[in-house]
Design a protein around this motif. Structure first.
Motif, mmCIF file in Angstrom:
data_model
loop_
_atom_site.group_PDB
_atom_site.id
_atom_site.type_symbol
_atom_site.label_atom_id
_atom_site.label_comp_id
_atom_site.label_asym_id
_atom_site.label_seq_id
_atom_site.Cartn_x
_atom_site.Cartn_y
_atom_site.Cartn_z
ATOM 1 N N VAL A 376 31.511 -68.829 28.755
ATOM 2 C CA VAL A 376 32.160 -67.885 27.850
ATOM 3 C C VAL A 376 31.387 -67.770 26.536
ATOM 4 O O VAL A 376 31.432 -66.742 25.860
ATOM 5 N N LEU A 377 30.632 -68.822 26.180
ATOM 6 C CA LEU A 377 29.882 -68.791 24.928
ATOM 7 C C LEU A 377 28.627 -67.930 25.031
ATOM 8 O O LEU A 377 28.341 -67.123 24.152
ATOM 9 N N TRP A 378 27.851 -68.101 26.115
ATOM 10 C CA TRP A 378 26.561 -67.428 26.173
ATOM 11 C C TRP A 378 26.514 -66.249 27.128
ATOM 12 O O TRP A 378 25.732 -65.310 26.927
ATOM 13 N N ARG A 379 27.353 -66.263 28.169
ATOM 14 C CA ARG A 379 27.240 -65.211 29.188
ATOM 15 C C ARG A 379 27.547 -63.814 28.648
ATOM 16 O O ARG A 379 26.840 -62.856 28.995
ATOM 17 N N PRO A 380 28.584 -63.603 27.808
ATOM 18 C CA PRO A 380 28.808 -62.240 27.296
ATOM 19 C C PRO A 380 27.606 -61.684 26.530
ATOM 20 O O PRO A 380 27.290 -60.498 26.645
ATOM 21 N N GLN A 381 26.914 -62.549 25.754
ATOM 22 C CA GLN A 381 25.758 -62.076 25.003
ATOM 23 C C GLN A 381 24.627 -61.658 25.947
ATOM 24 O O GLN A 381 23.964 -60.633 25.740
ATOM 25 N N TRP A 382 24.437 -62.446 26.992
ATOM 26 C CA TRP A 382 23.371 -62.141 27.942
ATOM 27 C C TRP A 382 23.699 -60.868 28.726
ATOM 28 O O TRP A 382 22.829 -60.019 28.941
ATOM 29 N N VAL A 383 24.950 -60.729 29.142
ATOM 30 C CA VAL A 383 25.364 -59.535 29.887
ATOM 31 C C VAL A 383 25.201 -58.284 29.024
ATOM 32 O O VAL A 383 24.654 -57.268 29.460
ATOM 33 N N ALA A 384 25.681 -58.371 27.778
ATOM 34 C CA ALA A 384 25.570 -57.213 26.878
ATOM 35 C C ALA A 384 24.109 -56.885 26.589
ATOM 36 O O ALA A 384 23.730 -55.708 26.528
ATOM 37 N N PHE A 385 23.281 -57.907 26.431
ATOM 38 C CA PHE A 385 21.860 -57.676 26.156
ATOM 39 C C PHE A 385 21.204 -56.903 27.299
ATOM 40 O O PHE A 385 20.475 -55.922 27.081
ATOM 41 N N ILE A 386 21.467 -57.316 28.533
ATOM 42 C CA ILE A 386 20.878 -56.636 29.692
ATOM 43 C C ILE A 386 21.429 -55.214 29.815
ATOM 44 O O ILE A 386 20.687 -54.249 30.023
ATOM 45 N N ALA A 387 22.750 -55.084 29.671
ATOM 46 C CA ALA A 387 23.371 -53.774 29.873
ATOM 47 C C ALA A 387 22.911 -52.742 28.863
ATOM 48 O O ALA A 387 22.822 -51.546 29.171
ATOM 49 N N LEU A 388 22.619 -53.189 27.638
ATOM 50 C CA LEU A 388 22.300 -52.240 26.567
ATOM 51 C C LEU A 388 20.804 -51.967 26.429
ATOM 52 O O LEU A 388 20.395 -51.212 25.534
ATOM 53 N N LEU A 389 19.993 -52.534 27.317
ATOM 54 C CA LEU A 389 18.551 -52.284 27.227
ATOM 55 C C LEU A 389 18.232 -50.798 27.339
ATOM 56 O O LEU A 389 17.426 -50.259 26.570
ATOM 57 N N VAL A 390 18.875 -50.123 28.291
ATOM 58 C CA VAL A 390 18.564 -48.697 28.487
ATOM 59 C C VAL A 390 19.063 -47.842 27.321
ATOM 60 O O VAL A 390 18.279 -47.079 26.733
ATOM 61 N N ASP A 397 14.637 -46.631 20.503
ATOM 62 C CA ASP A 397 13.241 -46.956 20.796
ATOM 63 C C ASP A 397 12.869 -48.380 20.408
ATOM 64 O O ASP A 397 11.723 -48.658 20.054
ATOM 65 N N GLN A 398 13.835 -49.296 20.462
ATOM 66 C CA GLN A 398 13.501 -50.687 20.169
ATOM 67 C C GLN A 398 14.586 -51.608 20.706
ATOM 68 O O GLN A 398 15.728 -51.203 20.909
ATOM 69 N N TRP A 399 14.183 -52.849 20.959
ATOM 70 C CA TRP A 399 15.109 -53.897 21.393
ATOM 71 C C TRP A 399 14.992 -55.082 20.448
ATOM 72 O O TRP A 399 13.898 -55.448 20.017
ATOM 73 N N SER A 400 16.123 -55.687 20.133
ATOM 74 C CA SER A 400 16.119 -56.931 19.369
ATOM 75 C C SER A 400 16.072 -58.095 20.360
ATOM 76 O O SER A 400 17.031 -58.325 21.106
ATOM 77 N N VAL A 469 11.769 -57.897 17.039
ATOM 78 C CA VAL A 469 12.062 -56.549 17.528
ATOM 79 C C VAL A 469 10.871 -56.073 18.350
ATOM 80 O O VAL A 469 9.718 -56.226 17.943
ATOM 81 N N TRP A 470 11.175 -55.501 19.503
ATOM 82 C CA TRP A 470 10.143 -54.952 20.372
ATOM 83 C C TRP A 470 10.318 -53.442 20.431
ATOM 84 O O TRP A 470 11.314 -52.939 20.941
ATOM 85 N N ASP A 471 9.334 -52.717 19.889
ATOM 86 C CA ASP A 471 9.367 -51.258 19.964
ATOM 87 C C ASP A 471 9.039 -50.814 21.377
ATOM 88 O O ASP A 471 8.145 -51.376 22.035
ATOM 89 N N THR A 472 9.746 -49.799 21.863
ATOM 90 C CA THR A 472 9.545 -49.335 23.228
ATOM 91 C C THR A 472 9.691 -47.823 23.280
ATOM 92 O O THR A 472 10.243 -47.213 22.366
ATOM 93 N N ARG A 473 9.199 -47.232 24.336
ATOM 94 C CA ARG A 473 9.360 -45.804 24.579
ATOM 95 C C ARG A 473 9.621 -45.620 26.058
ATOM 96 O O ARG A 473 8.723 -45.779 26.881
ATOM 97 N N LEU A 474 10.871 -45.309 26.425
ATOM 98 C CA LEU A 474 11.252 -45.147 27.817
ATOM 99 C C LEU A 474 11.060 -43.696 28.248
ATOM 100 O O LEU A 474 11.612 -42.782 27.642
ATOM 101 N N THR A 475 10.273 -43.497 29.293
ATOM 102 C CA THR A 475 10.199 -42.183 29.921
ATOM 103 C C THR A 475 11.417 -42.019 30.826
ATOM 104 O O THR A 475 12.111 -43.004 31.136
ATOM 105 N N PRO A 476 11.739 -40.806 31.277
ATOM 106 C CA PRO A 476 12.877 -40.642 32.207
ATOM 107 C C PRO A 476 12.755 -41.528 33.444
ATOM 108 O O PRO A 476 13.739 -42.154 33.866
ATOM 109 N N ALA A 477 11.550 -41.589 34.026
ATOM 110 C CA ALA A 477 11.367 -42.435 35.205
ATOM 111 C C ALA A 477 11.539 -43.908 34.846
ATOM 112 O O ALA A 477 12.163 -44.682 35.596
ATOM 113 N N GLY A 478 11.016 -44.308 33.697
ATOM 114 C CA GLY A 478 11.164 -45.686 33.260
ATOM 115 C C GLY A 478 12.606 -46.054 32.993
ATOM 116 O O GLY A 478 13.056 -47.155 33.342
#
Length: 770
Positions: A376-390, A397-400, A469-478
């Motif tokens: 309950v301490l770490w899993r919500p953060q990890w789930v939210a991090f993965i889900a919000l990548l897109v 255009d960036q990820w923390s 912070v990692w700057d990124t640029r997602l194409t539609p296919a990406g």
């Protein structure tokens, strides 16, 4: 079947928001009529359940489209009529919000009274205002002479839709107070009239002078106006900006405290009332959540959270078996019914995607074991991090990369320490001020601990060389590949789909990168100013940076930099600031802070630069020509001692027979000299925004541009571009484009075919835009 109904409602509510125009009322009526007729025919001849359901879905969809279309008509009907644009108007009205006061101006929303022609709200700026204007409060009644225009957005490939934001909050005109003798205060607000509880709490907070006033005000009232740029940068770098918006976390906390109090109260009252304690608990939980949402002004994140909470309570009290997906879609439908254009808010997608992921990941997957409790301490953060990548990649255009670690402590601090103490302080402020001060100090101390934690993480990342912070640029296919990979990672491990997710991530990494433009010129829409971005292969040149509009917005940091970053470029190879006038140089400090710059040229000395930037500034009148591959650049020097417009850098770019000319704000005196030095050009940036003092016949007869682009503000007070100037260009065969009419203008040269021209106002037409 319920999911299909909700999907039809959501699709119907969303559709008009992507149309370039609103549907006439008869089209909506026709859709409903067709649905009814089709239903009657199928009921008579088919009598099949699937046919009846299809017709009902069509009716639901048509009704949702009609509602969203009606909402759009109400939105645009609130705009200032054309007949009143640019005219002095005597208006009486009441101040609607807490005025923003600084050294330059007083700004506030005014609700006009007894006027059928004016919008419901107008935003006014009062420059050189009298002393009494700085003490204005919500509810004060004024009589002012104002000059207004409809709110208008800068339309660029990337950027904020200002007009849409203003319309959605009821503002149909913006303008300024004229310096006239009629301006007067008619009446002050009566006691208790100044925004009620919100204003009292705001005044009390400011009177206490806590260390973290800006964040406390954001957490209690949803008012983030005091949060500085430095603080926002820290929150973005650590992925904790969501804590500054009253949203699901905060509404849930309020509901939880109300629920616990109601449960205790219910267990006492059950001795006299035959009502289950859980009913009292849910009633007080809903009331607490509603009250907190009201304090935040029912902002969109609070609407989402409140809708989901109320749906859950209704389902539980009614005994209905409604799954997480249905509750989520019900909440989305409720939010879209209130505001169909909320789909344009990044927060809409961030909130619902995060909640959907948490529902998916925690549907019976976390056990009651000690290992489950630790999850309950770490899993919500990890789930939210993965889900919000897109969504984070697409919108920002960036990820923390430190977000999961930062939020483990930050969310616990805010939810267990800061918000409860702040709630208690606000409540005790009405009954026992000393105790309220103690709890406010506790909340303030908790935020200081939070600041220490976030700053420590940022310093650690800097010291170790780890990119926070990692700057990124997602194409539609990406984006599609990443979305599929994230979905597979979030599914239960028992399905054994994780290897496929990693295959998709490898495919994403191996996707071919977009090829750089051969030669692309983008004249940005920055209002009455100038900013041009030129891509020469893999190199980037920026010519002028647009205006500075205020402490919270400047063209360099908020228009040019996002566009460059969204194109996948991480630096500016050459920055040219033609001269020192603010409409060309105002955005330079912001751009220099946002992106690294290799070469820096200017036509004259610039103000407000950091010392390091001043030291490496090179005068374009002394600079030597340079070349990037087969792209050649040269400045044409100006006359010694020139200042202002005629000190502008005149830049010539040549590539495979294509010639571009960027002359800044030069005027006729310098144009005469240039006319003898220049050959015909393919592209010309119209000098001085199309002023009558420039674009002389001598210059145009010499260079005869095929394409001429004017950068000017919509209905600007200078009258740029002058009609005689436009006709002069057309007389020599030029095709003329104007950012005020066309938005950003992009020209793509490939050296062989005719250039491709993209005008972004036409490319991204929406019904609320002019």
């Amino acid at each position: 079947m319920m999911l299909y109904w909700l999907a039809a409602v959501i699709a119907g509510l969303i559709l008009p928001g992507f149309l370039p125009f609103l549907l006439p009322w008869w089209v909506c009526a026709l859709l409903l009529a067709v649905g009814f007729v089709l239903g009657a025919v199928l009921a008579r001849f088919e009598r099949k359940d699937w046919a009846k359901r299809l017709v009902l879905l069509m009716l639901v969809f048509s009704a949702a489209v009609s509602w969203s279309n009606w909402y759009g008509h109400k939105l645009v009907d609130n705009l200032l009529p054309d007949a009143l644009v640019g005219k002095d108007i005597l208006v009486q009205g009441q101040i609607w919000n807490q005025p923003e006061v600084n050294q330059r101006r007083v700004r506030f929303l005014l609700a006009p009274t007894a006027s059928a022609d004016l919008p419901r709200l107008i935003q006014l700026s009062w420059y050189r205002s009298p002393a009494w204007a700085g003490a204005l409060e919500p509810g004060d009644r004024l009589e002012l002479v104002v000059r207004l225009k409809p709110p208008r957005s800068f339309i660029n490939p990337e950027g904020f839709d200002y007009r849409l934001w203003q319309l959605r909050r009821g503002v149909g005109a913006t303008g300024y107070v004229r310096d006239r003798g009629q301006n007067q205060l008619l009446a002050q607000a009566q006691a208790g009239q100044n925004e009620g509880v919100r204003n009292k709490l705001r005044g009390w907070l400011r009177a206490q002078q806590p260390v973290n006033l800006a964040v406390l005000q954001a957490l209690l009232l949803g008012d983030r106006t005091l949060i500085s740029d430095t603080q926002w940068q820290l929150f973005r770098a650590t992925g904790t900006t969501h804590l500054m918006a009253i949203s699901g976390l905060h509404i849930g906390l309020a509901a939880a405290w109300g629920y616990l109090l109601g449960l205790v109260l219910g267990r006492v009252l059950v001795l006299w009332l035959p009502v289950p304690a859980v009913v009292f608990a849910m009633a007080l939980g809903a009331a607490a959540a509603w009250g907190y949402a009201a304090l935040a002004g029912f902002a969109l994140p609070t609407q989402r959270a409140l809708a989901m909470l109320l749906m859950f309570y209704v389902a539980r009290l009614s005994g209905l078996r409604i799954g997480g997906a249905q509750v989520l879609m019900l909440a989305a439908a409720a939010v879209l019914l209130l505001d169909p254009l909320s789909i344009y808010d990044p927060g809409f997608w961030l909130s619902f995607v995060a909640v959907a992921a948490l529902v998916l990941a925690f549907s019976g997957l976390v056990s009651a074991s000690s290992r489950g409790r630790l999850q309950v301490l770490w899993r919500p953060q990890w789930v939210a991090f993965i889900a919000l990548l897109v969504p984070l990649g697409l919108f920002f255009d960036q990820w923390s990369l430190v977000s999961p670690l930062a939020n483990i402590i930050a969310i616990a601090l805010v939810s267990v320490w800061v918000v409860p103490a702040l709630f208690t302080a606000a409540l005790l402020g009405y009954v026992w001020l000393p105790a309220a001060g103690v709890f406010l100090w506790l909340a303030d101390t908790g935020l200081s601990v939070l600041g220490w934690w976030l700053n420590g993480l940022q310093r650690l990342a800097t010291a170790t060389g780890f990119p926070a912070v990692w700057d990124t640029r997602l194409t539609p296919a990406g984006a599609l590949l990443l979305a599929l990979a994230c979905a597979l990672l979030l599914l239960p491990a028992s399905l054994r789909l994780r290897p496929q997710a990693f295959v998709l991530l490898i495919a994403l990494w191996l996707l071919p990168r977009p090829q750089p433009a051969l030669l692309q010129v983008s004249v940005m829409d920055v209002g009455q100013g100038l900013a041009v971005v030129i891509y020469a292969g893999d190199k980037t040149l920026v010519y002028d940076t647009g205006p500075w509009f205020g402490d919270s917005f400047n063209a360099g940091a908020d228009i040019v930099a996002p566009y460059v970053l969204a194109s996948g470029r991480e630096k500016i190879d050459a920055l040219v600031v033609s001269h020192s006038h603010s409409d060309h140089a105002g955005g330079a400090p912001g751009l220099l802070e946002a992106l690294p710059v290799d070469r820096f040229y200017a036509g004259e000395a610039l103000e407000y630069l950091r010392e390091a930037d001043e030291q490496r500034l090179v005068s374009c009148h002394l600079a030597k020509p340079w070349q990037w591959q087969d792209y050649r650049f040269r400045f044409i020097p100006g006359v010694a001692g020139s200042e202002g417009n005629n000190a502008s850098c005149v830049l010539v770019i040549e590539w495979r027979g294509v010639r571009l000319l960027l002359p800044g704000d030069i005027e006729r005196a310098r144009e005469r000299t240039l006319a003898r030095q220049l050959a015909p050009v393919d592209f010309l940036l119209v000098p001085h925004h199309g002023s009558k003092s420039s674009s002389s016949a001598a210059l145009l007869s010499s260079i005869r541009p095929d394409l001429a682009v004017v950068s000017s503000g919509y209905r600007n007070r200078h009258g740029h571009p002058h009609q005689q100037v436009v006709e002069r260009y057309r007389g020599v065969g030029s095709r003329v484009y104007n950012t005020a009419q066309h938005g950003a203008v992009q020209i793509l040269f490939d050296g062989e075919r005719a250039p491709q021209i993209i005008t972004w106002r036409q490319r991204t037409r929406r019904y609320w835009r002019d």
